[in-house]
Design an enzyme around this catalytic site. Structure first.
Site, mmCIF file in Angstrom:
data_model
loop_
_atom_site.group_PDB
_atom_site.id
_atom_site.type_symbol
_atom_site.label_atom_id
_atom_site.label_comp_id
_atom_site.label_asym_id
_atom_site.label_seq_id
_atom_site.Cartn_x
_atom_site.Cartn_y
_atom_site.Cartn_z
ATOM 1 N N HIS A 85 0.849 -1.194 0.000
ATOM 2 C CA HIS A 85 0.000 0.000 0.000
ATOM 3 C C HIS A 85 0.881 1.238 0.000
ATOM 4 O O HIS A 85 1.848 1.311 0.764
ATOM 5 C CB HIS A 85 -0.907 0.023 1.236
ATOM 6 C CG HIS A 85 -1.722 1.284 1.328
ATOM 7 N ND1 HIS A 85 -2.860 1.484 0.565
ATOM 8 C CD2 HIS A 85 -1.545 2.415 2.053
ATOM 9 C CE1 HIS A 85 -3.346 2.693 0.826
ATOM 10 N NE2 HIS A 85 -2.569 3.276 1.727
ATOM 11 N N ASP A 164 -15.175 2.904 7.944
ATOM 12 C CA ASP A 164 -14.125 3.835 7.521
ATOM 13 C C ASP A 164 -14.640 4.787 6.457
ATOM 14 O O ASP A 164 -14.318 5.973 6.465
ATOM 15 C CB ASP A 164 -12.897 3.075 6.998
ATOM 16 C CG ASP A 164 -11.918 4.050 6.351
ATOM 17 O OD1 ASP A 164 -11.390 4.899 7.093
ATOM 18 O OD2 ASP A 164 -11.725 4.005 5.129
ATOM 19 N N ARG A 171 -14.480 13.127 8.477
ATOM 20 C CA ARG A 171 -13.195 13.788 8.786
ATOM 21 C C ARG A 171 -12.868 14.841 7.748
ATOM 22 O O ARG A 171 -12.316 15.910 8.066
ATOM 23 C CB ARG A 171 -12.072 12.741 8.851
ATOM 24 C CG ARG A 171 -12.144 11.852 10.079
ATOM 25 C CD ARG A 171 -11.277 10.626 9.934
ATOM 26 N NE ARG A 171 -9.906 10.957 9.609
ATOM 27 C CZ ARG A 171 -9.096 10.184 8.871
ATOM 28 N NH1 ARG A 171 -9.519 9.039 8.377
ATOM 29 N NH2 ARG A 171 -7.872 10.547 8.629
ATOM 30 N N SER A 186 -7.634 3.976 9.461
ATOM 31 C CA SER A 186 -8.383 4.030 8.201
ATOM 32 C C SER A 186 -7.682 3.187 7.125
ATOM 33 O O SER A 186 -8.290 2.320 6.491
ATOM 34 C CB SER A 186 -8.484 5.494 7.756
ATOM 35 O OG SER A 186 -8.881 5.606 6.414
ATOM 36 N N LYS A 190 -8.863 -1.143 5.856
ATOM 37 C CA LYS A 190 -9.137 -1.614 4.495
ATOM 38 C C LYS A 190 -8.134 -2.687 4.071
ATOM 39 O O LYS A 190 -8.493 -3.692 3.471
ATOM 40 C CB LYS A 190 -9.092 -0.429 3.520
ATOM 41 C CG LYS A 190 -10.331 0.470 3.659
ATOM 42 C CD LYS A 190 -10.206 1.769 2.909
ATOM 43 C CE LYS A 190 -9.253 2.711 3.605
ATOM 44 N NZ LYS A 190 -9.336 4.111 3.218
#
Ligand code: URA
Length: 425
Positions: A85, A164, A171, A186, A190
């Site tokens: 990621h 999320d 947010r 967050s 995922k």
């Protein structure tokens, strides 16, 4: 599930208290279902931003968000899974060469990705520049492709961590995006819901990144790695430079083009270095030992995997990539070394040219973006082409030029660019 009062929990966090596992589970469950109101959750998000959370609270928050939706399970595959990621950057096309490259070495790579919003592009937008390529796969199709090909890049379904999705939108409009416990939970909710057995995080640092300073990037990386390890997933992070764009091509089709250059054994050295380093880290975490990763770019094995991966999703690699209708080249106004070239300004310019979207529902222009003719550290002659801008709508050049004003400097001296800055494990 135990019952609590949202107001009492907000006050507890406001007064620097610690939330228990039961309290966090109740809060996230209630917020997902609507019994904890938006105004209460936004107040809690601000209390967390101001007063922080400890490691246990952050891991509990992540687990509660995972529990709000479905969880994928790849344990039936005959090979280990490994995922990557990135926190996102300008010209960051690394997922495209990385997924096929890693799969050459006997790991399955599930890359569930998103579309871009703002100055960093989304992986799906890039791949959709390939004629016929399909982003949406069912869970069965995804499993089949992982078993048969070993790599899949596709859209993350809305069933993963719905808490999320709701909290992130809140947010965004309450000035609470920047809280590291919220960013980390967050991202990881995922990624962990995707069910991978190992995970490497590419935390970008610099003007074009979410984290502008090395201190913040290191804090985020450490928090992300701790959450992964607490959840039993082999996790590590690389801190990588995003003060200047990655590679020479920025924009959807342009980034596919550059990824194919890398898969053919060429491409810019910085893109190759980050791709190879991240794959090495993925293989290390997956217990694959020391292998010659770069060799698979040179000898065509990664390219073969790329073809199989794209064609499995309907992509036609013989079709030409989309080209923009208009172009404009910016020339260097002095001779010397290209000392700086700002990632954020180039990213915003590319976005304004149409490579990115302003609102979720906008379409992107596949051919829009910027091709750099030099990177920092290169020697430049006055009058030499520095970058070419591409768009389908000529009226977009003006705003792109504004973003590029003072985006680069040419002078005497040399540049010492460290691409992989550090590793956190
Ligand atoms: N990316 C995410 O997925 N979540 C954040 O909070 C920030 C960046």
């Amino acid at each position: 599930m135990a019952e609590f009062s949202a107001v009492e929990l907000i006050i507890q966090k406001r007064e620097h208290g610690e939330l228990s596992t039961e309290q966090i589970n109740w809060l996230i469950d209630g917020y997902t279902k609507g019994s904890v109101a938006d105004e209460q959750m936004s107040s809690m998000a601000m209390a967390i931003l101001l007063n922080g959370m400890n490691r246990r609270e952050i891991s509990d928050m992540t687990a509660a968000m995972i529990a709000s939706g479905e969880r994928l399970d790849f344990s039936a595959l005959s090979v280990p899974t490994s995922d990557k990621h990135s926190t996102g950057g300008v010209g960051d096309k690394i997922t495209l060469p990385l997924a096929p490259l890693a799969s050459v070495f006997g790991v399955a790579v599930p890359q569930l990705s998103g579309r871009g919003l703002g100055h960093t592009g989304g992986t799906l937008d890039k791949l959709e520049a390939i004629k016929g390529w399909r982003a949406n796969l069912t869970n069965d199709e995804m499993h089949r492709q992982l078993a048969e090909v070993g790599a899949v890049i596709c859209a993350a379904g809305s069933g993963l961590a719905p808490a999320d999705k709701k909290l992130y939108a809140l947010r965004d409009v309450t000035g609470t995006v920047e809280a590291i416990p919220l960013i980390a939970s967050s991202i990881m909710s995922k990624k962990l819901a995707e069910g991978t057995q190992s995970l490497v995080l590419d935390v970008k640092v610099g003007s074009g990144a979410f984290m502008k300073t090395i201190e913040r990037a290191r804090e985020l990386a450490t928090t992300l790695v701790q959450i992964g390890q607490d959840a039993g997933v082999h996790t590590s992070a690389l801190l990588t430079d995003m003060s200047t764009p990655l590679g020479l091509k920025i924009g959807n089709a342009l980034e596919v083009e550059e990824s194919i250059e890398v898969l053919a054994g060429g491409g810019p050295a910085d893109v190759v270095e980050i791709t190879v380093e991240l794959v090495r880290e993925m293989l290390r975490l997956a217990g694959k030992g020391d292998v010659d990763v770069a060799a698979a770019l040179k000898d065509g094995r990664a390219m073969d995997q790329w073809r199989r991966m794209i064609e499995a999703q309907g992509g036609d690699l013989s079709a030409p990539l989309p080209k923009a209708k208009h172009s404009h080249t910016i020339m260097a106004d002095a001779s010397g070394t290209l000392l700086t070239l700002d990632a954020l300004q180039v990213g915003v310019a590319s976005w304004r040219l149409g490579a990115g979207r302003e609102r979720k529902e906008d379409a992107v222009q596949f051919g829009a973006g910027i091709e750099l003719h030099a990177q920092i550290g290169n020697t430049i002659q006055a009058g030499q082409a520095l970058m070419t801008l591409y768009t389908d709508e000529e009226s977009r050049f003006e705003r792109a030029f504004e973003s590029l004003e003072n985006s680069f400097s040419i002078g005497s001296g040399s540049v010492d660019r460290k691409i992989v800055i550090d590793r956190v494990s």
